[in-house]
Design a protein around this motif. Structure first.
Motif, PDB file in Angstrom:
ATOM      1  N   ASP A 187       8.415   2.372   2.297  1.00 47.98           N
ATOM      2  CA  ASP A 187       7.476   1.959   3.316  1.00 47.98           C
ATOM      3  C   ASP A 187       6.320   1.136   2.758  1.00 47.98           C
ATOM      4  O   ASP A 187       5.476   0.675   3.501  1.00 47.98           O
ATOM      5  N   SER A 188       6.273   0.989   1.436  1.00 48.22           N
ATOM      6  CA  SER A 188       5.025   0.536   0.828  1.00 48.22           C
ATOM      7  C   SER A 188       5.024  -0.928   0.407  1.00 48.22           C
ATOM      8  O   SER A 188       4.005  -1.458   0.009  1.00 48.22           O
ATOM      9  N   ASN A 189       6.202  -1.562   0.457  1.00 47.50           N
ATOM     10  CA  ASN A 189       6.329  -2.938  -0.024  1.00 47.50           C
ATOM     11  C   ASN A 189       6.159  -3.066  -1.540  1.00 47.50           C
ATOM     12  O   ASN A 189       5.802  -4.122  -2.048  1.00 47.50           O
ATOM     13  N   THR A 190       6.366  -1.970  -2.257  1.00 53.45           N
ATOM     14  CA  THR A 190       6.366  -2.044  -3.718  1.00 53.45           C
ATOM     15  C   THR A 190       7.807  -1.851  -4.187  1.00 53.45           C
ATOM     16  O   THR A 190       8.646  -1.371  -3.437  1.00 53.45           O
ATOM     17  N   LYS A 191       8.044  -2.211  -5.439  1.00 51.28           N
ATOM     18  CA  LYS A 191       9.399  -2.058  -5.974  1.00 51.28           C
ATOM     19  C   LYS A 191       9.468  -0.700  -6.673  1.00 51.28           C
ATOM     20  O   LYS A 191       8.737  -0.474  -7.635  1.00 51.28           O
ATOM     21  N   GLU A 242      14.140  12.019  -3.060  1.00 48.86           N
ATOM     22  CA  GLU A 242      14.358  11.422  -1.731  1.00 48.86           C
ATOM     23  C   GLU A 242      13.032  11.200  -1.015  1.00 48.86           C
ATOM     24  O   GLU A 242      12.820  10.189  -0.353  1.00 48.86           O
ATOM     25  N   ARG A 243      12.150  12.171  -1.166  1.00 50.12           N
ATOM     26  CA  ARG A 243      10.833  12.061  -0.532  1.00 50.12           C
ATOM     27  C   ARG A 243      10.048  10.883  -1.124  1.00 50.12           C
ATOM     28  O   ARG A 243       9.490  10.066  -0.407  1.00 50.12           O
ATOM     29  N   TYR A 244      10.046  10.782  -2.442  1.00 44.02           N
ATOM     30  CA  TYR A 244       9.353   9.668  -3.101  1.00 44.02           C
ATOM     31  C   TYR A 244       9.931   8.331  -2.644  1.00 44.02           C
ATOM     32  O   TYR A 244       9.203   7.374  -2.396  1.00 44.02           O
ATOM     33  N   LEU A 245      11.265   8.287  -2.548  1.00 42.41           N
ATOM     34  CA  LEU A 245      11.907   7.026  -2.157  1.00 42.41           C
ATOM     35  C   LEU A 245      11.493   6.630  -0.744  1.00 42.41           C
ATOM     36  O   LEU A 245      11.289   5.454  -0.455  1.00 42.41           O
ATOM     37  N   THR A 246      11.353   7.628   0.128  1.00 43.56           N
ATOM     38  CA  THR A 246      10.937   7.338   1.500  1.00 43.56           C
ATOM     39  C   THR A 246       9.526   6.757   1.515  1.00 43.56           C
ATOM     40  O   THR A 246       9.251   5.789   2.216  1.00 43.56           O
ATOM     41  N   VAL A 247       8.644   7.351   0.726  1.00 45.09           N
ATOM     42  CA  VAL A 247       7.265   6.849   0.650  1.00 45.09           C
ATOM     43  C   VAL A 247       7.255   5.422   0.091  1.00 45.09           C
ATOM     44  O   VAL A 247       6.594   4.530   0.613  1.00 45.09           O
ATOM     45  N   ALA A 248       8.043   5.209  -0.972  1.00 44.94           N
ATOM     46  CA  ALA A 248       8.046   3.898  -1.629  1.00 44.94           C
ATOM     47  C   ALA A 248       8.648   2.820  -0.726  1.00 44.94           C
ATOM     48  O   ALA A 248       8.169   1.690  -0.690  1.00 44.94           O
ATOM     49  N   LYS A 295       0.849  -1.197   0.000  1.00 43.70           N
ATOM     50  CA  LYS A 295       0.000   0.000   0.000  1.00 43.70           C
ATOM     51  C   LYS A 295       0.878   1.239   0.000  1.00 43.70           C
ATOM     52  O   LYS A 295       1.928   1.277   0.646  1.00 43.70           O
ATOM     53  N   LEU A 296       0.435   2.200  -0.763  1.00 46.19           N
ATOM     54  CA  LEU A 296       1.151   3.463  -0.842  1.00 46.19           C
ATOM     55  C   LEU A 296       0.290   4.484  -0.113  1.00 46.19           C
ATOM     56  O   LEU A 296      -0.847   4.724  -0.499  1.00 46.19           O
ATOM     57  N   SER A 297       0.847   5.048   0.959  1.00 45.24           N
ATOM     58  CA  SER A 297       0.024   5.922   1.798  1.00 45.24           C
ATOM     59  C   SER A 297       0.563   7.328   1.844  1.00 45.24           C
ATOM     60  O   SER A 297       1.732   7.572   1.613  1.00 45.24           O
ATOM     61  N   THR A 331      -4.595  14.298  10.893  1.00 47.31           N
ATOM     62  CA  THR A 331      -3.516  13.323  10.815  1.00 47.31           C
ATOM     63  C   THR A 331      -4.143  11.952  10.648  1.00 47.31           C
ATOM     64  O   THR A 331      -4.538  11.317  11.597  1.00 47.31           O
ATOM     65  N   GLN A 332      -4.292  11.529   9.434  1.00 51.63           N
ATOM     66  CA  GLN A 332      -4.842  10.204   9.176  1.00 51.63           C
ATOM     67  C   GLN A 332      -4.097   9.627   8.000  1.00 51.63           C
ATOM     68  O   GLN A 332      -3.701  10.353   7.095  1.00 51.63           O
ATOM     69  N   GLU A 333      -3.948   8.324   8.029  1.00 53.48           N
ATOM     70  CA  GLU A 333      -3.329   7.673   6.889  1.00 53.48           C
ATOM     71  C   GLU A 333      -4.361   7.574   5.775  1.00 53.48           C
ATOM     72  O   GLU A 333      -5.500   7.196   6.014  1.00 53.48           O
ATOM     73  N   GLN A 334      -3.958   7.962   4.582  1.00 57.54           N
ATOM     74  CA  GLN A 334      -4.835   7.761   3.437  1.00 57.54           C
ATOM     75  C   GLN A 334      -4.099   6.848   2.473  1.00 57.54           C
ATOM     76  O   GLN A 334      -2.956   7.131   2.108  1.00 57.54           O
ATOM     77  N   ILE A 335      -4.737   5.763   2.102  1.00 55.97           N
ATOM     78  CA  ILE A 335      -4.083   4.866   1.162  1.00 55.97           C
ATOM     79  C   ILE A 335      -4.367   5.376  -0.238  1.00 55.97           C
ATOM     80  O   ILE A 335      -5.515   5.483  -0.646  1.00 55.97           O
ATOM     81  N   ILE A 336      -3.319   5.741  -0.942  1.00 55.44           N
ATOM     82  CA  ILE A 336      -3.513   6.293  -2.281  1.00 55.44           C
ATOM     83  C   ILE A 336      -3.821   5.149  -3.228  1.00 55.44           C
ATOM     84  O   ILE A 336      -4.686   5.243  -4.076  1.00 55.44           O
ATOM     85  N   VAL A 337      -3.081   4.085  -3.077  1.00 61.31           N
ATOM     86  CA  VAL A 337      -3.300   2.947  -3.955  1.00 61.31           C
ATOM     87  C   VAL A 337      -2.749   1.685  -3.276  1.00 61.31           C
ATOM     88  O   VAL A 337      -1.750   1.744  -2.561  1.00 61.31           O
ATOM     89  N   ALA A 338      -3.462   0.574  -3.470  1.00 61.67           N
ATOM     90  CA  ALA A 338      -3.063  -0.671  -2.809  1.00 61.67           C
ATOM     91  C   ALA A 338      -2.704  -1.734  -3.849  1.00 61.67           C
ATOM     92  O   ALA A 338      -3.118  -1.642  -5.005  1.00 61.67           O
ATOM     93  N   ASN A 339      -1.950  -2.711  -3.414  1.00 60.90           N
ATOM     94  CA  ASN A 339      -1.619  -3.874  -4.244  1.00 60.90           C
ATOM     95  C   ASN A 339      -0.911  -3.516  -5.556  1.00 60.90           C
ATOM     96  O   ASN A 339      -1.263  -3.984  -6.631  1.00 60.90           O
ATOM     97  N   ILE A 340       0.089  -2.659  -5.412  1.00 60.54           N
ATOM     98  CA  ILE A 340       0.912  -2.258  -6.547  1.00 60.54           C
ATOM     99  C   ILE A 340       2.202  -3.069  -6.487  1.00 60.54           C
ATOM    100  O   ILE A 340       2.765  -3.253  -5.414  1.00 60.54           O
ATOM    101  N   ASP A 341       2.659  -3.569  -7.625  1.00 60.43           N
ATOM    102  CA  ASP A 341       3.917  -4.320  -7.634  1.00 60.43           C
ATOM    103  C   ASP A 341       5.111  -3.396  -7.877  1.00 60.43           C
ATOM    104  O   ASP A 341       6.143  -3.533  -7.247  1.00 60.43           O
TER     105      ASP A 341
END
Ligand code: GTP
Ligand code: ZN
Length: 359
Positions: A139-143, A131-137, A93-95, A103-113
């Motif tokens: 955490d997301s379990n996507t490649k 760098e910011r994008y890399l930090t988000v990615a 999940k990408l949040s 302050t809430q987590e919003q899932i932008i998109v789920a189940n992305i490879d």
């Protein structure tokens, strides 16, 4: 439509088999707007709402369906209304933090490879944003894959590639000129059949142009409904879920733009491994690398081993994440309270019902 075409795999199948009850079928969320969801399932597109139970039991936005989710759906007896009864566990999940003060987590998109981090090599390019994008990615379990687009607009882009390589920490980098259809074959090597991909990047970086290149013959103007072909059967997919000629699935969501962090400090350390390495020799174990004596990060800065802008960005992200951690803690205790209250209210309703009908 074959569910695999939409990204269904063994992981979802196994969870579905555990959870399914009679008349329940799986479908994938393509858009989510004010609790009205567009879904794709075996029989094509359908609109659905949520069951009261799912909405009531959700302690946060993250427990509601998000784009990319696989959900459990049931039709009303006359088959006119579909409702979502549950969500299958997410592979990734990408949040982000919801925009505004909340302050809430919003899932932008789920189940992305694979998530492509798109940057234009014109005015748009910015190492700090990468760098910011890399930090988000991270955490997301996507490649993640970094895309540097518009090479045609930047004759000496080799230097930029070098600078990006220095901060990418092994994340692959692709250069391309989407407008000239250059570099697309290399990009395609990261897109596998029946796997889901998404593009994030600021407006104008070239996301739509890249998607059009991937569509090749099927290219359409941005905004038009795109069509795919499923072994001869003609299907029209939603603009926000595009099936590529080679079988990759693109989720193209307007929400995938500027991203506020929803992450934590350990993830930041994973992204800034160089700073983490320096910090091992700081005098104090809990050094914040701002004003403490014997700070190895500061001395790397003084000798020029560490880039000053990268260091500033690190501090900025660190502050943002600390602030977020405090807010998260507050929200969590509030949510725990709400869950307890809901539970009590449910039990008391059951007791009342019993009194009324059974005793
Ligand atoms: N020079 C050059 N221009 C490009 C390239 N790729 C895209 N563009 C141009 O950049 C502009 C923005 O491209 P889009 O594909 O619409 O960008 P986007 O990221 O989808 O933008 P949003 O839809 O606003 O998020 C358009 O004018 C494109 O023609 C490229 O490789 N080189
Ligand atoms: Zn330090």
């Amino acid at each position: 439509m074959d569910l695999k075409t939409l990204g269904w795999n063994e992981f979802f199948e196994n969870h579905f088999n555990e959870l399914k009850t009679e008349h329940i079928f799986p479908a994938r969320v393509v858009t989510a707007q004010r609790e009205i969801y567009s879904l794709y399932g075996e029989s094509g597109e359908l609109k659905a709402g949520l069951t009261g139970k799912l909405r009531f039991n959700a302690a946060s936005l993250a427990e509601l369906p998000a784009v990319g989710d696989w959900v459990l759906v049931k039709l009303s007896p006359d088959k006119s209304i579909a409702v979502i009864e549950g969500i299958l566990p997410r592979i990734s999940k990408l949040s982000r933090k919801v925009t505004g003060e909340q302050t809430q987590e919003q899932i932008i998109v789920a189940n992305i490879d694979v998530i492509f981090l798109v940057n234009g090599l014109d005015g748009d390019y910015n190492l700090r944003r990468i760098e910011r994008y890399l930090t988000v990615a991270k955490d997301s379990n996507t490649k993640p894959v970094i895309l540097l687009n518009k090479t045609d607009a930047c004759p000496d882009y080799a230097q930029i590639v070098e600078a990006v390589t220095a901060i990418a920490d092994g994340v692959p980098i692709c250069t391309l000129s989407a407008i000239n259809n250059e570099g697309i074959e290399n990009l395609k090597t990261y897109i596998k059949k029946e796997q889901t991909i998404a593009f994030i990047g600021s407006s104008g970086a070239g996301k739509s142009t890249i998607i059009n290149c991937l569509l090749g013959e099927g290219r359409q103007k941005t905004g038009a409904v795109r069509e795919g072909d499923d072994r001869g059967k003609h299907i029209t997919t939603h603009r926000e879920l595009i099936i590529l000629p080679d079988g990759g699935i693109v989720i193209d969501n307007p929400g995938l733009r500027e991203i506020q962090l929803w992450s934590d400090e350990p993830t930041l350390k994973d992204t800034f491994t160089d700073i983490e390495d320096f910090s091992l020799t700081c005098r104090f174990g809990n050094c914040t690398h701002e004003s403490e004596p014997g700070c190895a990060v500061k001395s790397a800065l003084e000798t020029g081993t560490l880039d000053a802008k990268r260091y500033q960005n690190y501090l900025k992200l660190q502050k943002e994440l600390r602030y977020l951690a405090v807010r998260k803690e507050k929200i969590k205790s509030r949510n725990d309270k709400i869950v307890t209250e809901k539970r009590i209210s449910r039990i008391s309703k059951q007791i009342k019902k019993h009194n009324k009908y059974d005793f």
